[in-house]
Write an enzyme that holds these catalytic residues in place. Structure first.
Site, short mmCIF file in Angstrom:
data_model
loop_
_atom_site.label_atom_id
_atom_site.label_comp_id
_atom_site.label_asym_id
_atom_site.label_seq_id
_atom_site.Cartn_x
_atom_site.Cartn_y
_atom_site.Cartn_z
N LYS A 103 -2.29 14.73 -10.24
CA LYS A 103 -1.46 14.36 -11.39
C LYS A 103 -0.53 15.50 -11.80
O LYS A 103 0.59 15.27 -12.25
CB LYS A 103 -2.35 13.93 -12.56
CG LYS A 103 -2.97 12.55 -12.36
CD LYS A 103 -1.89 11.49 -12.25
CE LYS A 103 -2.45 10.09 -12.05
NZ LYS A 103 -1.41 9.05 -11.96
N ASN A 158 2.62 3.07 -10.62
CA ASN A 158 1.35 3.05 -11.33
C ASN A 158 0.16 3.24 -10.39
O ASN A 158 -0.88 3.73 -10.82
CB ASN A 158 1.21 1.73 -12.08
CG ASN A 158 -0.21 1.50 -12.53
OD1 ASN A 158 -0.68 2.09 -13.50
ND2 ASN A 158 -0.93 0.63 -11.81
N TYR A 165 -8.23 14.74 -8.76
CA TYR A 165 -7.37 13.85 -9.54
C TYR A 165 -6.40 14.66 -10.39
O TYR A 165 -5.19 14.38 -10.42
CB TYR A 165 -8.23 12.96 -10.43
CG TYR A 165 -7.46 12.09 -11.39
CD1 TYR A 165 -6.88 10.90 -10.96
CD2 TYR A 165 -7.30 12.46 -12.71
CE1 TYR A 165 -6.16 10.09 -11.83
CE2 TYR A 165 -6.58 11.67 -13.60
CZ TYR A 165 -6.02 10.49 -13.15
OH TYR A 165 -5.30 9.70 -14.03
N THR A 174 -9.95 1.14 -18.59
CA THR A 174 -9.88 0.40 -17.33
C THR A 174 -11.12 0.72 -16.51
O THR A 174 -11.96 1.54 -16.91
CB THR A 174 -8.63 0.80 -16.52
OG1 THR A 174 -8.76 2.17 -16.11
CG2 THR A 174 -7.36 0.63 -17.35
N ASP A 224 0.88 -1.16 0.00
CA ASP A 224 0.00 0.00 0.00
C ASP A 224 0.92 1.21 0.00
O ASP A 224 1.67 1.44 0.96
CB ASP A 224 -0.88 -0.01 1.25
CG ASP A 224 -1.81 1.20 1.34
OD1 ASP A 224 -1.58 2.19 0.62
OD2 ASP A 224 -2.76 1.15 2.14
N VAL A 225 0.92 1.99 -1.07
CA VAL A 225 1.91 3.06 -1.23
C VAL A 225 1.71 4.18 -0.22
O VAL A 225 2.59 5.04 -0.07
CB VAL A 225 1.89 3.62 -2.67
CG1 VAL A 225 2.24 2.54 -3.67
CG2 VAL A 225 0.57 4.29 -3.01
#
Length: 379
Positions: A147, A77, A143, A178, A54-55
């Site tokens: 980014k 990713n 988001y 996705t 889990d980052v």
């Protein structure tokens, strides 16, 4: 870098783009791929090595770096959408979570694995970014902001890790097919295509992947005014593919030397797309980087228009590559940039051919394209 025999870690590798990255690395000869996931049981491929990661959990990140001490390629990713945060109302929880995963998670993994990559010869660090890194998104502002921050981080990592020999690659794409984009019917690129382009970029030591046409248009638009009446802003050192460029101001930008970052950004973006298509032996994609009425003079009789350009590159041997150096630039008008280049065309069956190349790059309705291409031999 050589993918054959490499050892890779991919975060968020149990599905979507992450799983596609893992598959592409295996298919290109990676000796081992650690598939990082919050729940390793969800990693279904038998030829990868599941790794609990889990980052956002600093202890799990540290443990992963200790376990995967043989890694030479790290692919950041793991990411989430954070779409629950609306622009003008409601709580910020989704946006904070997006920043925590997409930005701080990437930072944490990169920081933990930088010394691992250094010990193993430098290797490569790949960050999965987005078209939204450059374009504000009222529907999912959290988001997009995450980014954008991740893109800035990628540039910082590229500069910081250069000395240890680590290639840092930023991968930008629009909607990818996705679960994360299932809500929209907009055109989408496949996760497998994004992964394949990224692996090719690693093999070619390229620092940026612009995976689809919408992303390439967005990159080109960074050099344009915010609106037709807006003044141009200083874009010094905002190009993800280059270091800072001399930003000496010129009072008159017509028919004068223009070495500002804006001109370099325009020229570099177009030439990087041209090079990627040439190296990938994709004639129609090469031709798409030119205006419809472009005058093209290679080492054969000239042609006018995209079809002649596509035919020319289709006639070139497989394995042709193009490495360019920008020697001079001029901003001839608001919508016209001149570039004078040195280009080395590489072949698999003959010596490298060095040429000089003059290009005119013009802004048309939806971006910047080559309108004139003139090769001259050095001998």
């Amino acid at each position: 870098m050589d993918i054959e025999g490499s050892v890779a870690l991919v975060t968020g590798a149990n599905r979507g783009i992450g799983r596609a990255f893992a598959r592409a690395l295996i298919e290109h000869g990676a000796a081992k791929v650690y598939a990082g996931a919050r729940d390793p049981a969800k990693v279904v491929d038998q030829d990868v090595t599941p790794l609990r990661l889990d980052v956002t959990d600093h202890q799990q990140v540290a443990d992963a770096a200790a376990v995967a001490g043989d890694v030479t390629v790290v692919v950041n990713n793991a990411g989430i959408g954070g779409a629950s945060t609306k622009l003008l109302e409601g709580p910020f929880d989704g946006a904070r979570r997006a920043m925590d995963v997409n930005y701080f998670g990437t930072w944490a993994v990169s920081r933990a694995f930088a010394p691992v990559l250094a010990r193993n010869g430098g290797g490569a660090l790949v960050n999965m970014l987005s078209l939204a890194s450059w374009v504000g998104q009222p529907l999912f502002p959290g988001y997009a902001a995450a980014k954008a921050a991740q893109w800035s981080l990628t540039d910082a990592l590229r500069k910081a890790l250069r000395e240890q020999g680590t290639l840092v690659v930023g991968v930008h794409a629009g909607f990818v097919d996705t679960e994360l984009s299932a809500w929209t019917d907009a055109p989408k690129i496949s996760a497998a295509e994004v992964a394949e382009q990224t692996v090719r970029a690693l093999a070619d030591d390229r620092v940026e992947v612009l995976a689809d046409e919408e992303t390439r248009k967005a990159k080109d638009a960074l050099s344009l005014p915010l609106d037709p009446g807006a003044p141009k802003t200083d874009t010094t050192d905002t190009d993800d593919t280059t270091d800072a460029i001399d930003t000496t101001d010129a009072t008159d930008t017509t028919n004068t030397t223009d070495t500002t970052a804006e001109t370099g950004t325009v020229l570099g973006a177009v030439l990087d797309r041209w090079k990627a298509a040439v190296d990938g032996h994709r004639p129609q994609e090469v031709a798409a980087q030119f205006t419809e009425d472009a005058v093209f003079q290679g080492l054969h009789p000239y042609s006018v228009g995209r079809q002649g350009i596509a035919d020319y590159y289709a006639s070139q041997p497989l394995g042709l590559t193009a490495d360019y150096r920008v020697l001079e630039t001029r901003r001839l008008a608001d919508d016209l940039v001149f570039g004078y280049l040195g280009v080395d065309f590489g072949f698999t069956d003959r010596p490298t051919l060095g040429v000089n190349l003059g290009v005119l790059v013009r802004c048309v309705d939806d971006g910047w394209y080559i309108s004139h291409y003139q090769v001259s031999r050095l001998d």
